[in-house]
Design an enzyme around this catalytic site. Structure first.
Site, PDB file in Angstrom:
ATOM      1  N   TYR A 119       0.847  -1.186   0.000  1.00 11.39           N
ATOM      2  CA  TYR A 119       0.000   0.000   0.000  1.00 11.39           C
ATOM      3  C   TYR A 119       0.885   1.240   0.000  1.00 11.39           C
ATOM      4  CZ  TYR A 119      -3.675  -3.321   1.417  1.00 11.39           C
ATOM      5  OH  TYR A 119      -4.552  -4.376   1.482  1.00 11.39           O
ATOM      6  N   HIS A 188      -0.241 -12.094   0.334  1.00 12.82           N
ATOM      7  CA  HIS A 188      -1.140 -11.181  -0.370  1.00 12.82           C
ATOM      8  C   HIS A 188      -1.754 -11.822  -1.617  1.00 12.82           C
ATOM      9  CE1 HIS A 188      -1.737  -6.538  -0.562  1.00 12.82           C
ATOM     10  NE2 HIS A 188      -2.848  -7.177  -0.803  1.00 12.82           N
ATOM     11  N   PRO A 269     -15.477  -4.672   2.143  1.00 10.97           N
ATOM     12  CA  PRO A 269     -16.835  -5.143   2.432  1.00 10.97           C
ATOM     13  C   PRO A 269     -17.926  -4.205   1.927  1.00 10.97           C
ATOM     14  CG  PRO A 269     -15.834  -4.244   4.412  1.00 10.97           C
ATOM     15  CD  PRO A 269     -14.743  -4.311   3.371  1.00 10.97           C
ATOM     16  N   LEU A 270     -17.544  -2.982   1.559  1.00 11.31           N
ATOM     17  CA  LEU A 270     -18.499  -2.027   0.995  1.00 11.31           C
ATOM     18  C   LEU A 270     -18.223  -1.793  -0.490  1.00 11.31           C
ATOM     19  CD1 LEU A 270     -18.666   0.494   3.968  1.00 11.31           C
ATOM     20  CD2 LEU A 270     -20.364  -1.219   3.321  1.00 11.31           C
ATOM     21  N   ARG A 272     -15.433  -1.048  -2.145  1.00  9.64           N
ATOM     22  CA  ARG A 272     -14.633   0.152  -2.375  1.00  9.64           C
ATOM     23  C   ARG A 272     -15.477   1.429  -2.311  1.00  9.64           C
ATOM     24  NH1 ARG A 272     -13.284  -4.178  -5.065  1.00  9.64           N
ATOM     25  NH2 ARG A 272     -11.114  -4.889  -5.013  1.00  9.64           N
ATOM     26  N   PHE A 274     -18.671   1.754  -2.939  1.00  5.50           N
ATOM     27  CA  PHE A 274     -19.842   1.809  -3.817  1.00  5.50           C
ATOM     28  C   PHE A 274     -21.140   1.532  -3.067  1.00  5.50           C
ATOM     29  CE2 PHE A 274     -22.911   0.085  -6.848  1.00  5.50           C
ATOM     30  CZ  PHE A 274     -22.902   1.091  -7.809  1.00  5.50           C
TER      31      PHE A 274
END
Length: 394
Positions: A119, A188, A269-270, A272, A274
């Site tokens: 990241y 990862h 869980p959302l 990204r 949206f």
């Protein structure tokens, strides 16, 4: 819907951090510990480090278990994904604001924080480390290895889970985060050139050395999970999972986790952001710091079509006094007791909104109702481009 009750059970961990290898880690099994952990005392009301959470405050008041038996890992029922603080999510607050938000999450009971080497190549780990400074006895922080970097630049066509690279990333993560031990160290993405048994053995060694408490994998199939688990018990699988991507229900991964006693940590869980309803076809993403502008599902035509799903969540939530984001998060947490989602945010209001989902319970009938309503709407657009999708085990 029923509100959840506070739990007063606790299992320990703090004292183990430097003794992991001396207490049976050769078998990859943590010992049963005697005192409540610092992280758990924040939630259970035990010990001197407790911070009382006012009854009306949005907070996590439940612990969930990743793994089982003597290796059970107790964490807050919802974690915090740190990536979006300064990576791949367009504009970011200044460093001080990010630090304040993470510490607010801690005060509200969050004990599991998630980051990765990739990241921003150490950038997010360093920020997360600054935010957690002075709080590491109360939380667990997890990171990830496996992407290949040359001079700080990711080689996107290759992965590297060789033992040497796993160890290099581990040392960098410990230094960047300012901790002695990582809570979970995830692979990862799978490396086709390194057998998963070798990866598991290397992580077992790191556990023995006290550098990681547990290990896990991201976006792998059931065969890989079983092979790895035979060598050294896997603590958690991290894969994308939400209303618009339910593959883990179809490919057996979620069932395998339940069978083997492995925790499941859904990232994004959302979807990204949206599923919050905050994104529409006119949304413009920062081309220099937002991967969503490259994803098929976040192109204007796909967004326009998929907004119907958000409308369903809004309609369902409106009659229950909850938001679309809370419907999405609560649905995940009601699916299985071993699921711990890790939504991220840069705003206190969104943190509060997310945490209130921990208090929501749906009946079986409500779960069926919302699942059927969403399933009736076809999802438009792939979640990743072809190269990224090729790295996901089928």
């Amino acid at each position: 819907m029923m509100k959840q009750e506070d739990r007063n059970d606790g299992i320990s961990r703090r004292g183990f951090l430097k003794r992991a290898g001396l207490l049976g880690a050769a078998l990859c099994v943590n010992p049963v510990l005697e005192k409540a952990t610092a992280a758990e005392r924040v939630l259970t009301g035990q010990g001197q480090v407790v911070r009382d959470i006012p009854a009306g405050m949005a907070a996590v008041r439940e612990l969930r278990t990743l793994g089982n038996g003597t290796a059970a890992f107790r964490v807050s029922a919802m974690g915090f994904g740190c990536m979006g603080l300064n990576h791949h999510r367009s504009s970011s607050p200044d460093e001080a604001a990010c630090i304040r938000l993470v510490r607010e999450a801690i005060e509200r009971g969050v004990t599991l924080f998630d980051t990765a080497e990739s990241y921003g190549y150490h950038k997010n780990e360093i920020l997360t480390g600054k935010a957690l400074k002075g709080y590491t006895d109360r939380v667990f922080v997890s990171s990830k290895f496996g992407h290949k970097f040359v001079n700080g630049v990711q080689v996107k066509t290759e992965e590297d889970s060789t033992p040497a690279n796993i160890r290099r990333v581990c040392e960098n993560s410990l230094r960047n985060l300012g901790v002695e031990t990582l809570g979970i160290f995830y692979q990862h993405r799978s490396d086709p050139n390194t057998p998963i048994e070798v990866v598991a053995e290397t992580c077992a060694e790191l556990m023995k050395e006290g550098k990681i408490l547990h290990w896990g994998m991201c976006e792998v199939n059931t065969d890989t999970i079983r092979r790895a688990h035979r060598v050294c018990p896997v603590k958690a699988i991290q894969s994308e999972y939400h209303f618009m991507h339910r593959t883990v229900e179809e490919n057996g991964v979620l069932a395998a986790c339940e069978e083997l006693g492995i925790g499941f940590v859904p990232y994004s869980p959302l979807n990204r952001g949206f599923l919050t309803g905050a994104i529409n076809e006119y949304t413009r993403f920062d081309t220099t710091n937002d991967n969503r502008q490259t994803l098929p599902r976040f192109q204007p035509e796909a967004i326009r079509a998929n907004t119907r799903i958000v409308e369903v969540l809004n309609a369902f939530g409106r009659t229950r006094g909850i938001t679309a984001a809370q419907v999405a998060l609560a649905w995940l947490m009601n699916k299985r007791a071993f699921i711990v989602p890790i939504p991220g945010t840069t705003k206190l209001s969104h943190l509060e909104e997310n945490l209130r989902a921990c208090d929501i319970r749906f009946t079986a009938e409500e779960m069926t109702e919302i699942e059927n309503a969403v399933a009736a709407i076809p999802v438009v657009g792939s979640r990743y481009d072809a190269l990224q999708e090729s790295k996901i085990q089928k």
